[in-house]
Design a protein around this motif. Structure first.
Motif, PDB file in Angstrom:
ATOM      1  N   VAL A   6       0.793  -1.248   0.068  1.00  0.00           N
ATOM      2  CA  VAL A   6       0.189   0.194  -0.048  1.00  0.00           C
ATOM      3  C   VAL A   6       1.002   1.543   0.061  1.00  0.00           C
ATOM      4  O   VAL A   6       1.776   1.357   0.954  1.00  0.00           O
ATOM      5  CB  VAL A   6      -0.993   0.153   1.157  1.00  0.00           C
ATOM      6  CG1 VAL A   6      -1.676   1.342   1.223  1.00  0.00           C
ATOM      7  CG2 VAL A   6      -1.949  -1.103   0.981  1.00  0.00           C
ATOM      8  N   VAL A   7       0.642   2.140  -0.966  1.00  0.00           N
ATOM      9  CA  VAL A   7       1.654   3.104  -1.150  1.00  0.00           C
ATOM     10  C   VAL A   7       0.686   4.449  -1.029  1.00  0.00           C
ATOM     11  O   VAL A   7      -0.195   4.681  -1.982  1.00  0.00           O
ATOM     12  CB  VAL A   7       2.252   3.330  -2.284  1.00  0.00           C
ATOM     13  CG1 VAL A   7       3.256   4.500  -2.550  1.00  0.00           C
ATOM     14  CG2 VAL A   7       2.951   2.207  -2.421  1.00  0.00           C
ATOM     15  N   ASP A   8       0.733   5.260  -0.207  1.00  0.00           N
ATOM     16  CA  ASP A   8      -0.010   6.561   0.171  1.00  0.00           C
ATOM     17  C   ASP A   8       0.800   7.398   0.852  1.00  0.00           C
ATOM     18  O   ASP A   8       1.140   7.112   2.015  1.00  0.00           O
ATOM     19  CB  ASP A   8      -1.390   6.271   0.691  1.00  0.00           C
ATOM     20  CG  ASP A   8      -2.325   7.584   0.305  1.00  0.00           C
ATOM     21  OD1 ASP A   8      -2.069   8.644   0.786  1.00  0.00           O
ATOM     22  OD2 ASP A   8      -3.199   7.279  -0.627  1.00  0.00           O
ATOM     23  N   ALA A  33       4.216   2.296   2.323  1.00  0.00           N
ATOM     24  CA  ALA A  33       5.223   3.240   1.810  1.00  0.00           C
ATOM     25  C   ALA A  33       4.534   4.458   1.926  1.00  0.00           C
ATOM     26  O   ALA A  33       3.312   4.648   1.324  1.00  0.00           O
ATOM     27  CB  ALA A  33       5.871   2.679   0.401  1.00  0.00           C
ATOM     28  N   HIS A  34       5.227   5.490   1.796  1.00  0.00           N
ATOM     29  CA  HIS A  34       4.771   6.986   1.929  1.00  0.00           C
ATOM     30  C   HIS A  34       5.208   7.621   0.737  1.00  0.00           C
ATOM     31  O   HIS A  34       5.002   9.042   0.521  1.00  0.00           O
ATOM     32  CB  HIS A  34       4.557   7.630   3.331  1.00  0.00           C
ATOM     33  CG  HIS A  34       4.021   6.660   4.164  1.00  0.00           C
ATOM     34  ND1 HIS A  34       2.756   6.165   4.236  1.00  0.00           N
ATOM     35  CD2 HIS A  34       4.453   5.755   5.403  1.00  0.00           C
ATOM     36  CE1 HIS A  34       2.397   5.561   5.467  1.00  0.00           C
ATOM     37  NE2 HIS A  34       3.455   5.183   6.097  1.00  0.00           N
ATOM     38  N   THR A  35       6.268   7.163   0.144  1.00  0.00           N
ATOM     39  CA  THR A  35       6.991   7.872  -0.753  1.00  0.00           C
ATOM     40  C   THR A  35       7.505   6.920  -1.815  1.00  0.00           C
ATOM     41  O   THR A  35       7.427   5.707  -1.482  1.00  0.00           O
ATOM     42  CB  THR A  35       8.358   8.542  -0.352  1.00  0.00           C
ATOM     43  OG1 THR A  35       9.288   7.250   0.051  1.00  0.00           O
ATOM     44  CG2 THR A  35       8.239   9.339   0.739  1.00  0.00           C
ATOM     45  N   ALA A  36       7.807   7.624  -2.975  1.00  0.00           N
ATOM     46  CA  ALA A  36       8.366   6.424  -4.034  1.00  0.00           C
ATOM     47  C   ALA A  36       9.441   5.883  -3.793  1.00  0.00           C
ATOM     48  O   ALA A  36       9.575   4.584  -4.055  1.00  0.00           O
ATOM     49  CB  ALA A  36       8.511   7.191  -5.648  1.00  0.00           C
ATOM     50  N   HIS A  55      -1.109   8.548  -6.725  1.00  0.00           N
ATOM     51  CA  HIS A  55      -0.445   9.255  -7.781  1.00  0.00           C
ATOM     52  C   HIS A  55       0.370  10.388  -7.153  1.00  0.00           C
ATOM     53  O   HIS A  55       1.399  10.703  -7.584  1.00  0.00           O
ATOM     54  CB  HIS A  55      -1.486   9.701  -8.806  1.00  0.00           C
ATOM     55  CG  HIS A  55      -0.547  10.687  -9.988  1.00  0.00           C
ATOM     56  ND1 HIS A  55       0.297  10.066 -10.815  1.00  0.00           N
ATOM     57  CD2 HIS A  55      -0.908  11.948 -10.373  1.00  0.00           C
ATOM     58  CE1 HIS A  55       0.826  10.973 -11.518  1.00  0.00           C
ATOM     59  NE2 HIS A  55      -0.012  12.246 -11.150  1.00  0.00           N
ATOM     60  N   TYR A  56      -0.358  11.203  -5.910  1.00  0.00           N
ATOM     61  CA  TYR A  56       0.386  12.489  -5.345  1.00  0.00           C
ATOM     62  C   TYR A  56       1.434  11.788  -4.382  1.00  0.00           C
ATOM     63  O   TYR A  56       0.977  11.843  -3.030  1.00  0.00           O
ATOM     64  CB  TYR A  56      -0.555  13.224  -5.049  1.00  0.00           C
ATOM     65  CG  TYR A  56      -1.549  13.669  -5.988  1.00  0.00           C
ATOM     66  CD1 TYR A  56      -1.011  14.402  -7.082  1.00  0.00           C
ATOM     67  CD2 TYR A  56      -2.854  13.516  -5.970  1.00  0.00           C
ATOM     68  CE1 TYR A  56      -1.864  14.968  -8.050  1.00  0.00           C
ATOM     69  CE2 TYR A  56      -3.719  14.124  -7.147  1.00  0.00           C
ATOM     70  CZ  TYR A  56      -3.308  14.687  -8.018  1.00  0.00           C
ATOM     71  OH  TYR A  56      -3.720  15.250  -8.977  1.00  0.00           O
ATOM     72  N   LEU A  57       2.621  11.702  -4.568  1.00  0.00           N
ATOM     73  CA  LEU A  57       3.756  11.361  -3.713  1.00  0.00           C
ATOM     74  C   LEU A  57       4.596  12.571  -3.676  1.00  0.00           C
ATOM     75  O   LEU A  57       4.751  13.468  -4.473  1.00  0.00           O
ATOM     76  CB  LEU A  57       4.631   9.933  -4.129  1.00  0.00           C
ATOM     77  CG  LEU A  57       3.430   8.833  -4.290  1.00  0.00           C
ATOM     78  CD1 LEU A  57       4.234   7.666  -4.975  1.00  0.00           C
ATOM     79  CD2 LEU A  57       2.918   8.459  -2.930  1.00  0.00           C
ATOM     80  N   PRO A  58       5.511  12.762  -2.319  1.00  0.00           N
ATOM     81  CA  PRO A  58       6.258  14.023  -2.012  1.00  0.00           C
ATOM     82  C   PRO A  58       7.508  13.810  -2.949  1.00  0.00           C
ATOM     83  O   PRO A  58       7.838  15.001  -3.344  1.00  0.00           O
ATOM     84  CB  PRO A  58       6.559  13.717  -0.633  1.00  0.00           C
ATOM     85  CG  PRO A  58       6.180  12.229  -0.104  1.00  0.00           C
ATOM     86  CD  PRO A  58       5.383  11.738  -1.236  1.00  0.00           C
ATOM     87  N   ASP A  59       7.960  12.765  -3.466  1.00  0.00           N
ATOM     88  CA  ASP A  59       9.269  12.606  -4.154  1.00  0.00           C
ATOM     89  C   ASP A  59       8.962  12.632  -5.544  1.00  0.00           C
ATOM     90  O   ASP A  59       9.743  13.095  -6.469  1.00  0.00           O
ATOM     91  CB  ASP A  59      10.073  11.574  -3.537  1.00  0.00           C
ATOM     92  CG  ASP A  59       9.608  10.514  -3.537  1.00  0.00           C
ATOM     93  OD1 ASP A  59       8.387  10.007  -3.554  1.00  0.00           O
ATOM     94  OD2 ASP A  59      10.332   9.358  -3.104  1.00  0.00           O
ATOM     95  N   GLU A  60       8.001  11.927  -6.206  1.00  0.00           N
ATOM     96  CA  GLU A  60       7.823  11.944  -7.561  1.00  0.00           C
ATOM     97  C   GLU A  60       6.191  11.223  -7.613  1.00  0.00           C
ATOM     98  O   GLU A  60       5.698  10.673  -6.744  1.00  0.00           O
ATOM     99  CB  GLU A  60       8.663  10.675  -8.339  1.00  0.00           C
ATOM    100  CG  GLU A  60       8.695   9.398  -7.826  1.00  0.00           C
ATOM    101  CD  GLU A  60       9.737   8.701  -8.656  1.00  0.00           C
ATOM    102  OE1 GLU A  60       9.475   8.426  -9.917  1.00  0.00           O
ATOM    103  OE2 GLU A  60      10.727   8.262  -8.222  1.00  0.00           O
TER     104      GLU A  60
END
Length: 230
Positions: A6-8, A33-36, A55-60
């Motif tokens: 889960v990535v957000d 995960a919270h970043t790419a 889609h909206y992640l802090p690093d990419e």
């Protein structure tokens, strides 16, 4: 078991989505995960079948990550789970190989429909021979597997919220006994009239059952409970 990452970027949303995944039979969360960069590190560290990707992640962006994963030879399946709803992003997700696209906000049933479709796809691929060759009929079956039946919330009456539907159904599931509209309203934190509207909709669509309780006045009180499985 199907292993899910889960990535957000929102820690709370990631926990909610992970909890949703854990409720679907056959799926388990193996990481958050919270970043790419965190997502990539997790994918390189161990096996992951499916990524639920914001889609909206802090690093990419999530789509940039998907493109980079493909370039690196990672073939992990991806379902986009994001508030991004512009057509360009949706089209790019398709081109980069995202299997599904779920727009926030959504309830448990919305995510479960996507996961059920993904599980059906895996079963279909295995059923037609895995890595072997497939004829047109088998190809059609594979592509049709992701076209899951409509979610119960796809045609809600005007003014109804999928999140409130999920909340009321969860209240009835957890109650263990029939509840009145007043009881549901108190537990959901909504007005009695709002609770009645949602309860009537759920009862009409067969997802909850209605019983009548007669009191001293002779006027029956409507009681609602989750529908029994047939």
């Amino acid at each position: 078991m199907i292993d899910v990452l889960v990535v957000d970027d929102d820690f709370r949303v990631a926990e909610i989505n992970a909890a949703y995944v854990s409720q679907v039979p056959g799926f388990r969360v193996v990481g958050r995960a919270h970043t790419a960069a965190q997502a990539l590190a997790t994918l390189e560290r161990g096996h992951v079948d499916l990524v639920l990707l914001d889609h909206y992640l802090p690093d990419e962006t999530g789509l940039t990550l998907v493109r980079r994963l493909r370039q690196m030879g990672h073939h992990t399946d991806v379902i986009m789970v994001t508030a991004a709803r512009d057509v360009a992003t949706v089209q790019a997700a398709m081109r980069y190989g995202a299997l599904q696209y779920l727009v926030k906000p959504f309830g448990f049933s919305g995510l479960r429909a996507k996961l059920d479709g993904y599980a059906a796809l895996r079963r279909t691929v295995e059923g037609v021979g895995g890595r072997g060759e497939a004829g047109q009929e088998q190809v059609d079956r594979i592509f049709a597997a992701l076209r899951t039946p409509d979610s119960p919330h796809t045609e809600l009456p005007k003014g109804h919220s999928a999140a409130t539907v999920d909340l009321i159904r969860r209240i009835l599931d957890e109650a263990g006994l029939p509840l009145s509209a007043h009881d549901v309203a108190e537990r959901a934190g909504v007005s009695r009239s709002t609770a009645q509207r949602y309860l009537k909709h759920l009862e009409r669509t067969g997802r909850i059952s209605l019983t009548l309780k007669y009191g001293d006045t002779g006027r029956p009180e409507h009681r609602y409970a989750r529908a029994r499985a047939s």
